[in-house]
Scaffold this motif. Structure first.
Motif, short mmCIF file in Angstrom:
data_model
loop_
_atom_site.label_atom_id
_atom_site.label_comp_id
_atom_site.label_asym_id
_atom_site.label_seq_id
_atom_site.Cartn_x
_atom_site.Cartn_y
_atom_site.Cartn_z
N LYS A 1 0.81 -1.22 0.00
CA LYS A 1 0.00 0.00 0.00
C LYS A 1 0.85 1.27 0.00
O LYS A 1 0.32 2.37 0.16
CB LYS A 1 -0.94 0.01 1.21
CG LYS A 1 -1.96 -1.13 1.21
CD LYS A 1 -2.89 -1.02 2.40
CE LYS A 1 -3.83 -2.23 2.48
NZ LYS A 1 -4.73 -2.31 1.32
N ASN A 2 2.14 1.14 -0.20
CA ASN A 2 3.03 2.30 -0.17
C ASN A 2 2.77 3.19 -1.40
O ASN A 2 3.16 2.86 -2.51
CB ASN A 2 4.49 1.84 -0.14
CG ASN A 2 5.45 2.97 0.20
OD1 ASN A 2 5.43 4.01 -0.45
ND2 ASN A 2 6.28 2.76 1.20
N ARG A 3 2.13 4.32 -1.19
CA ARG A 3 1.75 5.20 -2.29
C ARG A 3 2.98 5.83 -2.96
O ARG A 3 3.02 5.99 -4.18
CB ARG A 3 0.84 6.31 -1.78
CG ARG A 3 -0.50 5.84 -1.25
CD ARG A 3 -1.31 7.04 -0.81
NE ARG A 3 -2.56 6.65 -0.17
CZ ARG A 3 -3.42 7.52 0.35
NH1 ARG A 3 -3.16 8.81 0.30
NH2 ARG A 3 -4.53 7.10 0.93
N ARG A 4 3.95 6.23 -2.16
CA ARG A 4 5.14 6.89 -2.71
C ARG A 4 5.86 5.95 -3.67
O ARG A 4 6.30 6.37 -4.75
CB ARG A 4 6.06 7.34 -1.59
CG ARG A 4 5.54 8.50 -0.77
CD ARG A 4 6.30 8.62 0.54
NE ARG A 4 7.72 8.76 0.33
CZ ARG A 4 8.65 8.35 1.22
NH1 ARG A 4 8.30 7.75 2.35
NH2 ARG A 4 9.93 8.52 0.96
N ALA A 5 5.99 4.70 -3.26
CA ALA A 5 6.68 3.73 -4.11
C ALA A 5 5.92 3.53 -5.42
O ALA A 5 6.51 3.53 -6.51
CB ALA A 5 6.83 2.40 -3.38
N GLY A 6 4.62 3.38 -5.33
CA GLY A 6 3.82 3.17 -6.52
C GLY A 6 3.86 4.34 -7.47
O GLY A 6 3.99 4.18 -8.69
N ALA A 7 3.78 5.56 -6.92
CA ALA A 7 3.76 6.76 -7.75
C ALA A 7 5.08 6.96 -8.50
O ALA A 7 5.10 7.27 -9.70
CB ALA A 7 3.45 7.99 -6.90
N LEU A 8 6.21 6.77 -7.79
CA LEU A 8 7.51 6.98 -8.43
C LEU A 8 7.79 5.88 -9.45
O LEU A 8 8.30 6.15 -10.55
CB LEU A 8 8.62 7.04 -7.38
CG LEU A 8 10.04 7.28 -7.93
CD1 LEU A 8 10.08 8.53 -8.80
CD2 LEU A 8 11.04 7.39 -6.78
N LEU A 9 7.45 4.65 -9.12
CA LEU A 9 7.69 3.55 -10.05
C LEU A 9 6.82 3.72 -11.30
O LEU A 9 7.28 3.45 -12.42
CB LEU A 9 7.38 2.22 -9.36
CG LEU A 9 7.87 0.95 -10.08
CD1 LEU A 9 9.37 1.03 -10.39
CD2 LEU A 9 7.58 -0.28 -9.23
#
Length: 215
Positions: free
Chosen positions: A62-70
């Motif tokens: 659920k890590n939003r930062r990881a998903g957004a950057l990737l």
């Protein structure tokens, strides 16, 4: 990154990995840009960034930062299949309804426009309608897809779901009633099934030309 290796709590580990990846993405690439032989170094750094972000999502989906950057990195590199896999995971793991809907919409667009696989986009758009019945983009795509392939049963099911949704909100969408009537009459050649829908239309619009033509 070293601290992440010894972190026991998944969310903390994921956060540290994302911080390391963000630092490398924002500053590491710029620092390497002017160096001799920077092309290979940049490629290695990019791989390292992606690896850390993927690991962050593995330990904390659920890590939003990881998903957004990737997602940004995959789009920049036109890595459409990895992006599709990522967006499916993001949409599935998201807790908020709006985030899930947005995730499935982005997935559907990538599948339809970048990967050019409308068949795969259908499932994503159906996921959108499960969360947001009546969504214009998803409805329009599915209507066009089912109509082009003469998948009348699927089209009828789609319209029936839309009609049921409007009924739950205390109203009956006459536009959908008309579409159901026409599909049953013209496409499926089932006048007996179409008649109740035309009858509903008659009560609302007694002079409707399509209804008059049917009767």
């Amino acid at each position: 990154a070293d601290e992440a290796g010894s972190a026991g709590e998944p969310r903390l580990k994921g956060s540290l990995l994302v911080s390391a990846a963000e630092t490398a993405y924002r500053y590491g690439r710029a620092a390497l840009a002017g160096e001799k032989g920077s092309k290979k170094k940049l490629a290695a750094l990019q791989t390292e960034i992606v690896t850390r972000l993927e690991e962050a999502l593995e330990v904390d989906p659920k890590n939003r930062r990881a998903g957004a950057l990737l997602e940004r990195i995959y789009r920049e590199g036109a890595k459409w299949e990895p992006l599709a896999s990522l967006l499916e995971k993001v949409a599935t793991e998201a807790s908020a309804k709006d985030e899930k809907t947005a995730g499935f919409l982005r997935l559907a667009r990538v599948l339809a426009k970048k990967i050019q696989s409308p068949e795969r986009a259908v499932a994503a758009y159906e996921g959108v309608l499960d969360l947001s019945p009546g969504n214009d983009e998803a409805t329009s795509f599915l209507v066009d897809f089912f109509t082009a392939r003469e998948m009348w049963d699927h089209l009828v099911s789609l319209y029936e779901e839309q009609l049921a949704t409007s009924a739950r909100h205390g109203k009956e969408d006459i536009g959908i009633v008309l579409q159901l009537a026409m599909v049953h009459w013209k496409m499926r050649a089932k006048a007996d099934v179409a008649e109740p829908f035309f009858d509903k239309l008659r009560k609302v619009e007694p002079a409707h030309p399509g209804m008059l033509a049917f009767f």
